[in-house]
Design an enzyme around this catalytic site. Structure first.
Site, mmCIF file in Angstrom:
data_model
loop_
_atom_site.group_PDB
_atom_site.id
_atom_site.type_symbol
_atom_site.label_atom_id
_atom_site.label_comp_id
_atom_site.label_asym_id
_atom_site.label_seq_id
_atom_site.Cartn_x
_atom_site.Cartn_y
_atom_site.Cartn_z
ATOM 1 N N CYS A 80 0.795 -1.160 0.071
ATOM 2 C CA CYS A 80 -0.220 0.146 0.016
ATOM 3 C C CYS A 80 0.738 1.341 -0.091
ATOM 4 O O CYS A 80 1.360 1.530 -1.016
ATOM 5 C CB CYS A 80 -0.918 -0.097 1.137
ATOM 6 S SG CYS A 80 -2.398 1.108 0.911
ATOM 7 N N ARG A 114 -12.492 6.319 -1.012
ATOM 8 C CA ARG A 114 -11.395 5.482 -0.511
ATOM 9 C C ARG A 114 -11.819 3.952 -1.001
ATOM 10 O O ARG A 114 -13.232 3.900 -1.282
ATOM 11 C CB ARG A 114 -11.490 5.599 1.011
ATOM 12 C CG ARG A 114 -10.683 6.641 1.354
ATOM 13 C CD ARG A 114 -10.390 6.321 2.879
ATOM 14 N NE ARG A 114 -9.361 5.435 3.285
ATOM 15 C CZ ARG A 114 -7.990 5.972 3.395
ATOM 16 N NH1 ARG A 114 -7.827 7.156 2.930
ATOM 17 N NH2 ARG A 114 -7.276 4.955 3.566
ATOM 18 N N HIS A 178 -3.292 -5.832 2.549
ATOM 19 C CA HIS A 178 -3.127 -5.918 3.818
ATOM 20 C C HIS A 178 -3.765 -7.366 4.157
ATOM 21 O O HIS A 178 -4.389 -8.078 3.505
ATOM 22 C CB HIS A 178 -3.626 -4.831 4.756
ATOM 23 C CG HIS A 178 -3.317 -3.457 4.383
ATOM 24 N ND1 HIS A 178 -2.217 -2.844 4.544
ATOM 25 C CD2 HIS A 178 -4.056 -2.575 3.580
ATOM 26 C CE1 HIS A 178 -2.065 -1.370 4.394
ATOM 27 N NE2 HIS A 178 -3.212 -1.319 3.653
HETATM 28 N N1 GLN Z 1 -2.290 6.943 1.950
HETATM 29 C C1 GLN Z 1 -2.396 5.725 1.221
HETATM 30 C C2 GLN Z 1 -3.595 6.057 0.319
HETATM 31 O O1 GLN Z 1 -4.662 6.248 0.898
HETATM 32 C C3 GLN Z 1 -2.049 4.526 1.767
HETATM 33 C C4 GLN Z 1 -2.762 3.991 2.506
HETATM 34 C C5 GLN Z 1 -2.658 2.817 3.067
HETATM 35 O O2 GLN Z 1 -1.241 2.366 3.228
HETATM 36 N N2 GLN Z 1 -3.317 1.889 3.764
HETATM 37 O O3 GLN Z 1 -3.788 5.756 -0.903
#
Ligand code: GLN
Length: 228
Positions: A80, A114, A178
């Site tokens: 990520c 998101r 993850h």
């Molecule tokens: N900040 C990054 C995004 O939102 C990574 C998020 C994360 O590592 N879960 O894309």
């Protein structure tokens, strides 16, 4: 960086060596510490935008050490925000551009929403079957032509174009998953380890296999994201 339990990836690698009576030690690099070029496997996890920006500032100076290590046969797992930081740039939701290390030809911009939930990735020719994981990110990542993804997204978003992550044979695996991804997908852990150790004898992965089967089933109800 190591949000959502990503530091567990290092623990999985260490345990899978120990269960085979092979030596392994996890070396944690705190923020601001220089990164040595002498490690066999580099593991970098996720983070939200502010710690990610701080990490980018700290990591910049260590970029050559990491590249030197990978050129010398070390391997990298990046998850990520870690994946985004290995790329060229990450443009945050607030418009700020965070420079990456440029080890992967991949540019990331924050998307309009998101992407959160279970993910299934088919690794195809990479050869470790279906990967199970979960994602929580705004970033949409575009790979440069010639840069290989880790796999094709069956459920969820990944990079945002039907593909997930990036792959450099015997050198680097990057993903949005993850889980920790190596706890859910021991075959991926062993692929990374085998790039350092050579072929490894199998382990009894009954517990992890049952977790994978349960999570792959749970993911079946989540659609693949439309391109956006
Ligand atoms: N900040 C990054 C995004 O939102 C990574 C998020 C994360 O590592 N879960 O894309």
């Amino acid at each position: 960086m190591g949000t959502y339990g990503d530091r567990g990836n290092a623990r999985v690698l260490e345990r899978r060596l120990a269960w085979r009576d092979l030596p392994g030690e996890v070396v944690e690099i705190a923020a601001g510490e220089p990164i040595p070029s002498t490690l066999d496997v580099y593991v970098i996890g996720g983070a939200e935008d502010v710690p990610q920006t701080l990490a980018a500032e700290g990591l910049g100076a260590s970029g050559p050490a990491i590249e030197q290590a990978l050129d010398g046969g070390s391997v990298m797992l990046a998850v990520c925000a870690g994946f985004q930081l290995l790329g060229t740039t990450y443009v945050r939701t607030d418009g700020k551009a965070v420079p990456g290390l440029g080890l992967v030809e991949a540019a990331t911009v924050a998307g309009p929403h998101r992407r959160i939930g279970e993910v299934v990735v088919d690794t195809g020719r990479v050869g470790v079957g279906l990967l199970s994981g979960f994602e929580n990110h705004a970033g949409i990542t575009t790979l440069a032509p010639g840069t290989e993804p880790l796999g094709a997204v069956r459920t969820g978003s990944g990079n945002g174009d039907g593909r997930d992550g990036a792959y450099q044979d015997r050198r680097l695996v990057a993903t949005y998953l993850h889980g920790p991804v190596l706890a859910r997908n021991p075959a991926l852990a062993d692929l990374l380890l085998s790039w350092v150790t050579g072929p490894l004898p199998p382990l009894d992965d009954d517990m992890a296999d049952r977790l994978r089967a349960e999570r792959l089933g749970a993911a079946a109800s989540r659609p693949r994201w439309r391109r956006s």
